[in-house]
Design an enzyme around this catalytic site. Structure first.
Site, mmCIF file in Angstrom:
data_model
loop_
_atom_site.group_PDB
_atom_site.id
_atom_site.type_symbol
_atom_site.label_atom_id
_atom_site.label_comp_id
_atom_site.label_asym_id
_atom_site.label_seq_id
_atom_site.Cartn_x
_atom_site.Cartn_y
_atom_site.Cartn_z
ATOM 1 N N LEU A 69 0.865 -1.176 0.000
ATOM 2 C CA LEU A 69 0.000 0.000 0.000
ATOM 3 C C LEU A 69 0.903 1.227 0.000
ATOM 4 O O LEU A 69 2.014 1.177 0.530
ATOM 5 C CB LEU A 69 -0.910 0.028 1.236
ATOM 6 C CG LEU A 69 -1.957 -1.091 1.374
ATOM 7 C CD1 LEU A 69 -2.662 -0.981 2.721
ATOM 8 C CD2 LEU A 69 -2.970 -1.046 0.245
ATOM 9 N N ASP A 70 0.423 2.331 -0.573
ATOM 10 C CA ASP A 70 1.200 3.568 -0.541
ATOM 11 C C ASP A 70 1.400 4.027 0.901
ATOM 12 O O ASP A 70 0.600 3.694 1.794
ATOM 13 C CB ASP A 70 0.484 4.674 -1.322
ATOM 14 C CG ASP A 70 0.489 4.420 -2.823
ATOM 15 O OD1 ASP A 70 1.264 3.554 -3.267
ATOM 16 O OD2 ASP A 70 -0.280 5.083 -3.538
ATOM 17 N N LYS A 71 2.433 4.807 1.114
ATOM 18 C CA LYS A 71 2.749 5.325 2.453
ATOM 19 C C LYS A 71 1.543 6.004 3.095
ATOM 20 O O LYS A 71 1.257 5.814 4.276
ATOM 21 C CB LYS A 71 3.913 6.325 2.337
ATOM 22 C CG LYS A 71 4.263 7.041 3.625
ATOM 23 C CD LYS A 71 5.368 8.072 3.384
ATOM 24 C CE LYS A 71 5.616 8.915 4.629
ATOM 25 N NZ LYS A 71 6.666 9.939 4.393
#
Length: 351
Positions: A142-144
């Site tokens: 998942l993105d940050k």
């Protein structure tokens, strides 16, 4: 180590304050007598007082707290971070561990990143099982700035099996996002390939963008086939509007494929509805804070000059994993997301 690091920072600040105080003592001693001990102590006390004032406005306080929380995750000892992830465990069995990923925590390391999920997987495994436990393994990312359901595997074999399920599109993923504007139509499928390109400007950078296989002919408005980019990847995203208010919409999203930044690009460039707080994909030619509608600013009680502090409102809400029997994991919205929904008067559907 975490306590030691805090002590070290306090010592550094005290040392810097002491140096300033001593310089003051030496300067004044040449003109008058040396400062008394209590005067030196008072100067030290003032030098250690925080310089930044606490904002009176609740929205500003909320945004600052969220930023501070993200920064703290980068500063804590890996053992502390592993303990935080343990507390956010949603499910575990002999094959997998499912966690609720917090905002602002990267999955992989990189330049300027001190802490990431990948680095603390060995520690987390020992906390969940025992000191001899094998490190956990990443199955997807998942993105940050994205929150929500994330699956980890207890073995390499389990990780490879789950990665294959993702690759062959057998895993159903549901996201929720708050976006600017209202998609037209309110429900549908975006199927446009995506490619990474360099944006050449005074601050050159790379972004994912659309690489459509069709274009509208200027002469007569007809749809004609365009020359495809051989580096582009097929990308498909289903979407459905759940609510609309305050010049924003709450969308349910199902990415069928798994291209980098797929949801963000399809919403921003495909539907013209960038995710609230997505400062990267709200403009193409520049890196700048997202421009918000006046109504949205009023409801959020926010000035446009502070919009750069808004977090990305993208949440991995549900994940269905066919491991023998289907496993369905649901992760509730983080507090900042819920607060934004209330401020914008976006009502969450009951079903």
């Amino acid at each position: 180590m975490a306590a030691g690091g805090g002590a070290a920072r306090r010592c550094w600040r005290s040392g810097a304050g002491l140096a300033r105080a001593v310089r003051g003592v030496c300067g004044s001693a040449r003109a008058t007598a040396a400062l008394r001990a209590e005067e030196l102590a008072e100067r030290l006390r003032k030098s250690e007082e925080p310089q930044r004032e606490i904002p009176k406005d609740p929205t500003q306080r909320w945004l600052r707290e969220l930023t501070a929380m993200s920064q703290q995750l980068q500063q804590v000892h890996p053992n502390v971070l592993a303990k935080i992830l343990k507390q956010r465990t949603l499910y575990q069995n002999e094959e997998i561990v499912v966690i609720d990923k917090p905002y602002g925590l990267p999955v992989h390391g990189g330049p300027g990143i001190k802490n990431c999920i990948a680095d603390v997987l060995p520690v987390l495994a020992k906390m969940l099982e025992n000191m001899r436990a094998e490190p956990l393994h990443l199955c997807h990312r998942l993105d940050k700035e994205t929150t929500g359901v994330m699956v980890l595997a207890r073995s390499k074999e389990a990780a490879e099996k789950i990665r294959l399920l993702f690759k062959t599109r057998q895993v159903e993923k549901i996201y929720w996002a708050i976006v600017l504007g209202d998609p037209d139509p309110v429900e549908g499928v975006v199927e446009i390939p995506i490619v990474e390109k360099e944006v050449k400007s005074h601050q050159s950078h790379y972004k994912m963008t659309l690489a459509p296989r069709f274009r509208v002919r200027a002469e007569d408005g007809r749809l004609v086939k365009a020359r495809g980019d051989r580096h582009a990847e097929r990308a498909v995203t289903r979407y459905r509007r759940l609510a609309a208010a305050s010049a924003c919409s709450l969308l349910q999203l199902q990415p069928i494929t798994g291209v980098k930044h797929q949801i963000r690009v399809h919403l921003a460039y495909g539907l013209g509805c960038p995710i609230l707080g997505d400062h990267k994909y709200s403009h193409w030619s520049k890196l700048a804070p997202q421009k918000l509608p006046e109504l949205t600013l009023r409801r959020l009680k926010l000035e446009q000059s502070k919009a750069r502090h808004l977090p990305l409102h993208l949440h991995a809400q549900r994940l269905s994993l066919p491991l023998g029997q289907p496993l369905d994991f649901v992760c509730k919205l983080p507090p900042f997301f819920q607060k934004t929904l209330r401020k914008l008067e976006l009502d969450i559907p009951k079903d």
